[in-house]
Enzyme design. Structure first.
Site, short mmCIF file in Angstrom:
data_model
loop_
_atom_site.label_atom_id
_atom_site.label_comp_id
_atom_site.label_asym_id
_atom_site.label_seq_id
_atom_site.Cartn_x
_atom_site.Cartn_y
_atom_site.Cartn_z
N ALA A 53 0.92 -1.30 0.05
CA ALA A 53 0.11 0.09 0.05
C ALA A 53 0.90 1.28 -0.05
O ALA A 53 0.17 2.47 0.16
CB ALA A 53 -1.07 -0.07 1.27
N ASN B 83 1.77 -2.16 8.17
CA ASN B 83 3.10 -3.03 7.56
C ASN B 83 3.73 -2.49 6.47
O ASN B 83 4.98 -2.71 6.42
CB ASN B 83 2.11 -4.21 6.72
CG ASN B 83 1.52 -5.15 7.75
OD1 ASN B 83 2.14 -6.00 8.34
ND2 ASN B 83 0.23 -5.21 7.78
N HIS C 189 -0.41 7.90 3.45
CA HIS C 189 1.11 7.69 4.03
C HIS C 189 1.84 8.57 3.34
O HIS C 189 1.91 8.72 2.27
CB HIS C 189 1.55 6.19 3.62
CG HIS C 189 0.68 5.14 4.16
ND1 HIS C 189 0.28 4.68 5.42
CD2 HIS C 189 -0.33 4.18 3.46
CE1 HIS C 189 -0.59 3.53 5.62
NE2 HIS C 189 -0.98 3.48 4.44
N1 LIG Z 1 2.20 -4.70 3.18
C1 LIG Z 1 1.16 -3.71 2.86
O1 LIG Z 1 1.33 -2.69 2.43
C2 LIG Z 1 -0.31 -4.07 3.38
C3 LIG Z 1 -0.48 -5.35 4.11
N2 LIG Z 1 -1.59 -5.48 4.88
C4 LIG Z 1 -1.66 -6.85 5.37
O2 LIG Z 1 -1.90 -7.88 4.50
C5 LIG Z 1 -2.46 -9.04 5.48
C6 LIG Z 1 -3.98 -9.59 4.42
O3 LIG Z 1 -4.84 -8.25 4.51
P1 LIG Z 1 -6.02 -8.48 3.95
O4 LIG Z 1 -6.30 -9.44 2.65
O5 LIG Z 1 -6.87 -7.19 4.03
O6 LIG Z 1 -6.77 -9.13 5.15
P2 LIG Z 1 -8.08 -9.85 5.22
O7 LIG Z 1 -8.65 -9.84 6.62
O8 LIG Z 1 -9.25 -9.29 4.20
O9 LIG Z 1 -8.05 -11.51 4.78
C7 LIG Z 1 -7.32 -12.49 5.58
C8 LIG Z 1 -7.84 -13.82 5.06
O10 LIG Z 1 -7.01 -14.67 5.76
C9 LIG Z 1 -7.94 -15.91 6.00
N3 LIG Z 1 -7.55 -16.51 7.17
C10 LIG Z 1 -7.53 -16.38 8.49
N4 LIG Z 1 -6.74 -17.16 9.18
C11 LIG Z 1 -6.56 -18.32 8.12
C12 LIG Z 1 -5.90 -19.60 8.34
N5 LIG Z 1 -5.49 -20.04 9.42
N6 LIG Z 1 -5.63 -20.24 7.35
C13 LIG Z 1 -6.13 -19.70 6.03
N7 LIG Z 1 -6.68 -18.60 5.97
C14 LIG Z 1 -6.88 -17.70 6.94
C15 LIG Z 1 -9.32 -14.97 6.20
O11 LIG Z 1 -10.22 -16.06 6.01
P3 LIG Z 1 -11.83 -15.62 6.78
O12 LIG Z 1 -12.45 -14.67 5.87
O13 LIG Z 1 -12.41 -17.13 6.76
O14 LIG Z 1 -11.39 -15.33 8.25
C16 LIG Z 1 -9.37 -13.96 5.00
O15 LIG Z 1 -9.59 -14.62 3.81
C17 LIG Z 1 -2.85 -8.53 6.86
O16 LIG Z 1 -1.89 -8.76 7.59
C18 LIG Z 1 -2.77 -6.75 6.55
O17 LIG Z 1 -2.70 -6.13 7.64
C19 LIG Z 1 -2.67 -4.86 4.38
C20 LIG Z 1 -2.38 -3.65 3.52
C21 LIG Z 1 -1.37 -3.26 3.11
O1 LIG Z 2 -3.64 -0.31 3.52
C1 LIG Z 2 -2.80 0.67 3.91
O2 LIG Z 2 -2.93 1.70 3.87
C2 LIG Z 2 -1.63 0.12 4.74
C3 LIG Z 2 -2.07 -1.21 5.90
O3 LIG Z 2 -3.00 -1.34 5.97
C4 LIG Z 2 -0.76 -1.78 6.07
O4 LIG Z 2 0.33 -1.35 5.93
O5 LIG Z 2 -0.87 -2.72 6.86
#
Ligand SMILES: NC(=O)C1=CN([C@@H]2O[C@H](COP(=O)(O)OP(=O)(O)OC[C@H]3O[C@@H](n4cnc5c(N)ncnc54)[C@H](OP(=O)(O)O)[C@@H]3O)[C@@H](O)[C@H]2O)C=CC1
Ligand SMILES: O=C([O-])CC(=O)C(=O)O
Length: 267
Positions: free
Chosen positions: A120, A188, A218
């Protein structure tokens, strides 16, 4: 064909699945790991029918590259399985990589690669280039709608309430490492920025709860011997998870595309 596996099918995983299903040259969606197959299948029909749903620890057996889009808790399970199997690991929960740093040494032994998408954020190409020289400081200032920060461990531990906020409030000022630990679902991006530049302890982070913003915003400020630059991104929230900017999944797609592309642009 490179076989891609998706750990989690939320805001990140589902969009990556849709794009792979539409077709990316040289890549195929080989397997997923989801908790609720029918929920996933209603959005990507082939999941569970043609594309197997397997346990997290089995995913690397079916794939060459794993894109991680999970909450904090199951991160270590898929990270370890992928790295021990010597495959390519593409994490989005980058803060958890800082908490499992022994995996970097393990990857050196197994031949695994850990490729962190810009996610992001913006401008990690410039930060990496500047890091080849001398970076004096890196600061990130994040503004989020208060609702997007609710429940963060740092707020809970420090009894910080965002209820009824009508002006911007600085809720965190410290290192990227402390910030990523205290706000694991929110910054993150700060962890990724720190890995591109001067590390999680020297990278400074401010987090503001701001009722005036509707987008996760950000701003990065870098001062280096080769250049000074500041950049800002205002992320449109994704439908599946408003905490996660829409561009996050597309950043992973762009990185996947780069694995097989003949022409690749950017550092
Ligand atoms: N690096 C970056 O720039 C960014 C990173 N992130 C991070 O990326 C990650 C993913 O974000 P996002 O897609 O929004 O998260 P979501 O909450 O939308 O999705 C998480 C997924 O993981 C599934 N899940 C949870 N536990 C398990 C398990 N034990 N086994 C298999 N699947 C599982 C959930 O299933 P269910 O729906 O059934 O619970 C859901 O499908 C997060 O940690 C977020 O903070 C987000 C934004 C920016
Ligand atoms: O989507 C965003 O702006 C950033 C975010 O959630 C993350 O870094 O985990």
């Amino acid at each position: 064909m490179l076989r891609v596996g998706l750990a989690g099918l939320g805001a990140v995983g589902l969009e990556v699945a849709r794009r792979l299903e539409q077709g990316i040259p040289g890549l195929t969606l080989a397997a997923v790991s989801v908790r609720d197959v029918s929920k996933a299948q209603s959005k990507v029909a082939k999941i569970g029918a043609e594309i197997p749903n397997v346990a997290l620890t089995e995913l690397p057996q079916h794939c060459d590259v794993i894109v991680e889009g999970l909450p904090k808790a199951p991160f270590a399970e898929i990270a370890r399985a992928t790295i021990y199997a010597g495959k390519v690991f593409m994490p989005l929960s980058v803060g958890q990589l800082l908490e499992n740093w022994d995996l970097i040494d393990r990857a050196k032994e197994t031949g695994a690669r850990i490729l962190v998408p810009t996610g992001a954020l913006i401008g990690l190409d410039a930060v990496r280039a500047a890091a080849e020289g001398d970076i004096r400081s890196v600061t990130m200032i994040t503004r989020k709608p208060p609702g997007g920060l609710e429940g963060a461990p740092y707020l809970v531990q420090n009894n910080i309430s965002l209820h009824g906020l009508n002006e911007a409030k600085k809720v965190f000022d410290g290192s990227a490492r402390e910030g990523a630990r205290g706000f694991p679902a929110n910054v993150n991006v700060a962890a990724a920025l720190s890995l591109a530049g001067i590390g999680p302890d020297k990278t400074r982070l401010q987090i503001w709860a701001d009722p005036q913003v509707t987008r996760n915003t950000h701003r990065i400020e870098v001062d280096a011997d080769t250049a000074s630059f500041s950049m800002m991104i205002e992320n449109v929230p994704s439908v599946e998870n408003p905490r996660t900017g829409k561009i996050t999944a597309l950043s992973a797609v762009a990185m996947l595309r780069g694995l097989t592309a003949t022409l690749k642009v950017g550092t």
